[in-house]
Design a protein around this motif. Structure first.
Motif, short mmCIF file in Angstrom:
data_model
loop_
_atom_site.label_atom_id
_atom_site.label_comp_id
_atom_site.label_asym_id
_atom_site.label_seq_id
_atom_site.Cartn_x
_atom_site.Cartn_y
_atom_site.Cartn_z
N UNK A 32 0.84 -1.20 0.00
CA UNK A 32 0.00 0.00 0.00
C UNK A 32 0.87 1.24 0.00
N UNK A 34 0.47 5.41 0.85
CA UNK A 34 -0.42 6.30 1.58
C UNK A 34 0.12 7.73 1.53
N UNK A 93 3.71 0.88 2.82
CA UNK A 93 3.63 -0.13 3.88
C UNK A 93 3.38 -1.51 3.28
N UNK A 97 5.17 -7.63 9.20
CA UNK A 97 5.81 -6.78 10.21
C UNK A 97 4.88 -5.76 10.83
N UNK A 98 3.59 -6.06 10.91
CA UNK A 98 2.67 -5.12 11.55
C UNK A 98 2.53 -3.81 10.81
N UNK A 99 2.57 -3.84 9.51
CA UNK A 99 2.45 -2.64 8.68
C UNK A 99 3.51 -1.61 9.05
N UNK A 100 4.75 -2.08 9.16
CA UNK A 100 5.83 -1.13 9.32
C UNK A 100 5.84 -0.23 8.09
N UNK A 101 5.85 1.06 8.32
CA UNK A 101 5.66 2.02 7.24
C UNK A 101 6.91 2.85 7.04
N UNK A 103 8.36 6.32 5.47
CA UNK A 103 7.90 7.65 5.09
C UNK A 103 8.94 8.38 4.25
#
Lengths: 113, 115
Positions: A32, A34, A93, A97-101, A103
């Motif tokens: 994804x 964002x 993301x 890994x728990x939606x490590x994002x 930026x």
């Protein structure tokens, strides 16, 4: 190694015109993408997202385009309003890994009245 | 419904002092994160907790420790503050089960200055 890059630190646009914010990424495994908006002295807030299987997502005045072959996405704001003046962060993301994002560095948008 | 709350909002420390930044969320989210924001660097992940009872290092973990106290609370500790840790710190949470896109909800931030 910056996986998500926003090469324009700032952008100035006249009210009523289109704002185009750009973002490039290097990792093709992201699920994804964002966009977050941030006003001074506040935390970022989610604006719009796009799945890696789509090429466009629209929400009111905001549209995000994804070009997977070029590893590039852009956020279009039409028409731009003075209240849109903020810092915009592109982010990517994945489900693991728990939606490590990751930026980007952000682009500061100024919309002139 | 307060969302994500952080305390304190501002803090000034001297080099070598310690402190704990507190974060709590009331959205029943499983995953929580700590970021720091520096000019021109965007948001960089310090530590995260994918679920209660687990913590993992992010991109810039050196000089920090974390505790996932329960599902609601995730604290960040600076044991011996250094001027390089002057930054704005944000806590965030998400629930991968509910939001497949990974949308994160952020607190208002803590502005930390280390002299």
């Amino acid at each position: 190694d910056q996986q998500v890059k926003q090469n324009s630190p700032s952008l100035s646009v006249q009210e009523g015109r289109i704002s185009i914010l750009n973002c490039d990424y290097t990792n093709s495994m992201f699920d994804y993408f964002l966009w977050y908006k941030k006003y001074p002295a506040e935390g970022p807030t989610f604006l719009i997202s796009i799945s890696s299987i789509k090429d466009k997502n629209e929400d009111g005045r905001f549209t995000v385009f994804l070009n997977k072959s070029a590893k590039h996405l852009s956020l279009h704001i039409v028409p731009s309003q003075p209240g849109d003046s903020a810092v915009y962060f592109c982010a990517a993301s994945g489900k693991t890994g728990g939606f490590k994002t990751i930026f980007g560095a952000g682009t500061r948008l100024f919309v002139k009245a | 419904n307060a969302g994500v709350t952080q305390t304190p909002k501002f803090q000034v420390l001297k080099t070598g002092q310690s402190m704990t930044l507190q974060c709590a969320q009331d959205m029943n989210h499983n995953s929580m994160y700590w970021y720091r924001q520096d000019p021109g660097m965007g948001l960089r992940l310090i530590y995260y907790s994918a679920s209660e009872g687990t913590t993992d290092k992010g991109e810039v973990p050196n000089g920090y420790n974390v505790s996932r106290l329960n599902k609601r609370e995730f604290s960040l500790r600076l044991e011996s503050a250094a001027p390089s840790q002057t930054s704005v710190y944000f806590c965030a949470s998400t629930d991968p089960g509910k939001g497949a896109r990974g949308e994160q909800f952020f607190g208002p931030g803590t502005r930390l200055t280390v002299l």
